[in-house]
Design an enzyme around this catalytic site. Structure first.
Site, PDB file in Angstrom:
ATOM      1  N   ASP A  34       0.847  -1.187   0.000  1.00  0.00           N
ATOM      2  CA  ASP A  34       0.000   0.000   0.000  1.00  0.00           C
ATOM      3  C   ASP A  34       0.884   1.239   0.000  1.00  0.00           C
ATOM      4  O   ASP A  34       1.679   1.450   0.925  1.00  0.00           O
ATOM      5  CB  ASP A  34      -0.893  -0.018   1.241  1.00  0.00           C
ATOM      6  CG  ASP A  34      -1.942   1.080   1.257  1.00  0.00           C
ATOM      7  OD1 ASP A  34      -1.826   2.026   0.451  1.00  0.00           O
ATOM      8  OD2 ASP A  34      -2.871   1.003   2.084  1.00  0.00           O
ATOM      9  N   THR A  60      -6.560   5.952 -10.169  1.00  0.00           N
ATOM     10  CA  THR A  60      -7.060   6.125 -11.538  1.00  0.00           C
ATOM     11  C   THR A  60      -8.420   6.807 -11.601  1.00  0.00           C
ATOM     12  O   THR A  60      -8.969   6.967 -12.694  1.00  0.00           O
ATOM     13  CB  THR A  60      -7.159   4.760 -12.242  1.00  0.00           C
ATOM     14  OG1 THR A  60      -8.014   3.899 -11.483  1.00  0.00           O
ATOM     15  CG2 THR A  60      -5.777   4.117 -12.387  1.00  0.00           C
ATOM     16  N   THR A  99       0.222   7.153 -18.279  1.00  0.00           N
ATOM     17  CA  THR A  99      -1.036   7.453 -18.963  1.00  0.00           C
ATOM     18  C   THR A  99      -0.887   8.534 -20.022  1.00  0.00           C
ATOM     19  O   THR A  99       0.000   9.408 -19.930  1.00  0.00           O
ATOM     20  CB  THR A  99      -2.074   7.919 -17.922  1.00  0.00           C
ATOM     21  OG1 THR A  99      -3.276   8.340 -18.584  1.00  0.00           O
ATOM     22  CG2 THR A  99      -1.558   9.097 -17.110  1.00  0.00           C
ATOM     23  N   ASP A 100      -1.800   8.509 -20.998  1.00  0.00           N
ATOM     24  CA  ASP A 100      -1.892   9.568 -21.993  1.00  0.00           C
ATOM     25  C   ASP A 100      -2.369  10.885 -21.390  1.00  0.00           C
ATOM     26  O   ASP A 100      -2.222  11.943 -22.012  1.00  0.00           O
ATOM     27  CB  ASP A 100      -2.835   9.152 -23.127  1.00  0.00           C
ATOM     28  CG  ASP A 100      -4.230   8.775 -22.638  1.00  0.00           C
ATOM     29  OD1 ASP A 100      -4.361   8.269 -21.499  1.00  0.00           O
ATOM     30  OD2 ASP A 100      -5.204   8.971 -23.388  1.00  0.00           O
ATOM     31  N   TYR A 123      -5.135  14.253 -11.848  1.00  0.00           N
ATOM     32  CA  TYR A 123      -4.674  12.919 -12.187  1.00  0.00           C
ATOM     33  C   TYR A 123      -3.456  12.981 -13.103  1.00  0.00           C
ATOM     34  O   TYR A 123      -2.413  12.356 -12.843  1.00  0.00           O
ATOM     35  CB  TYR A 123      -5.805  12.129 -12.845  1.00  0.00           C
ATOM     36  CG  TYR A 123      -5.376  10.832 -13.492  1.00  0.00           C
ATOM     37  CD1 TYR A 123      -4.949   9.752 -12.718  1.00  0.00           C
ATOM     38  CD2 TYR A 123      -5.408  10.676 -14.872  1.00  0.00           C
ATOM     39  CE1 TYR A 123      -4.548   8.566 -13.314  1.00  0.00           C
ATOM     40  CE2 TYR A 123      -5.023   9.489 -15.468  1.00  0.00           C
ATOM     41  CZ  TYR A 123      -4.591   8.439 -14.692  1.00  0.00           C
ATOM     42  OH  TYR A 123      -4.204   7.268 -15.292  1.00  0.00           O
ATOM     43  N   LYS A 127       0.481  11.881 -12.290  1.00  0.00           N
ATOM     44  CA  LYS A 127       1.123  10.836 -13.086  1.00  0.00           C
ATOM     45  C   LYS A 127       2.377  11.372 -13.782  1.00  0.00           C
ATOM     46  O   LYS A 127       3.398  10.671 -13.861  1.00  0.00           O
ATOM     47  CB  LYS A 127       0.144  10.279 -14.113  1.00  0.00           C
ATOM     48  CG  LYS A 127      -0.988   9.465 -13.513  1.00  0.00           C
ATOM     49  CD  LYS A 127      -0.506   8.190 -12.825  1.00  0.00           C
ATOM     50  CE  LYS A 127      -0.050   7.141 -13.811  1.00  0.00           C
ATOM     51  NZ  LYS A 127       0.306   5.860 -13.137  1.00  0.00           N
TER      52      LYS A 127
END
Length: 299
Positions: A34, A60, A99-100, A123, A127
């Protein structure tokens, strides 16, 4: 041989990796592993003694991140940075999934790995920061940016469309956002192929850095919805294309987040399949209640 440790054990990519990798893969997830409990990271690596790590754990929930960016940062930036440091100490490679959404979608052409990031929401910011932290903390780090991931397990857009299409005669789906739909099974196969290359050759300097890994081809959400619904073989509902502003969300999505994946093919000889057949196969497994991809040795 020591296993490949895969974090984010309950997620669709981790499940796909376990299904395809069988005994080569060991999944871990909360509460045993975690990011909000940093001590569990080192304990897990000591216990498993992996030969490499795939970090598929992340926050996400794109819209929820707008209300709690600090929590998203712990999962997407701080935790991966600690994990990368532990991998560096152990001298093992780390494949970190990104991620994109690190891009704003305004380029008007598929994004290269060298394009500057410009996320539009919490988000994407967390990222993007996580990518840089991982690369700074581990000399044997590979960052794989992917997009629009779906599978026969978990909650995802394809599953939502198939379920909604079974009960609703009319669906309204955003038609002005463009990207590269990616099967979790195809992405898992690519990751395992990278792992095999690392096993065969050992680490080489050209392996490090950022790679784009997404399904070949492009679609809008509206186009992806139609493909998924057609694959069911059921009577089609009416699928109406709407504009992004007609479906307001707390986080702004990129309008065009297509990824250029040529570097992955050039370095590793890997190109993910065209997205349309992969969607059809996923829908068939979803309707049949089969969650393992064909050819896996999942039990």
């Amino acid at each position: 041989m020591r296993p490949i440790l895969v974090t984010g054990g309950g997620g669709q990519l981790a499940v796909a990796l376990a299904n395809l990798g069988g005994g080569r893969v060991q999944r871990v997830g909360r509460p045993g592993f975690d990011f909000d409990r940093p001590e569990t990271l080192a304990a897990t690596l000591r216990q498993v003694e992996p030969r490499m790590v795939v970090n598929a754990a992340a926050w996400t929930a794109v819209d929820a991140a707008e209300a709690d960016e600090a929590a998203a940062a712990r999962a997407n930036t701080d935790g991966p940075a600690r994990l990368a440091g532990l991998c560096a100490e152990a001298g093992i490679p780390l494949i970190h999934v990104s991620t994109d959404y690190v891009f704003d979608g305004d380029k008007g052409a598929p994004y290269l790995e060298t394009d500057p990031t410009s996320p539009t929401g919490a988000y994407g910011r967390t990222k993007a920061a996580g990518e840089q932290a991982v690369l700074a903390s581990c000399p044997q780090a590979i960052v794989l940016r992917t997009s629009w991931v779906y599978s026969a397990t978990g909650r995802n857009f394809v599953r939502t469309m198939v379920e909604a299409g079974a009960t609703r005669p009319v669906l309204r789906v955003v038609g002005d956002q463009r990207g590269c739909p990616t099967s979790a099974d195809d992405l898992a196969a690519a990751i395992l192929a990278i792992a095999e290359r690392l096993d065969e050759t050992g680490w080489r300097p050209g392996y490090g850095g950022i790679f784009h890994a997404a399904g070949t081809g492009e679609a809008t959400w509206h186009g992806l919805a139609i493909a998924a619904l057609e694959a069911t073989g059921r009577p089609m509902p009416e699928v109406i294309a709407i504009r992004t502003e007609d479906w307001p969300t707390p986080a702004r999505r990129p309008a065009d987040s297509r990824l250029d994946c040529n570097r992955l093919e050039h370095v590793f000889g890997i190109r993910l399949p065209d997205w349309q057949p992969s969607v059809a196969g996923t829908v068939r497994r979803l309707l049949a209640g089969v969650t393992a991809p064909p050819g896996s040795d999942a039990r």
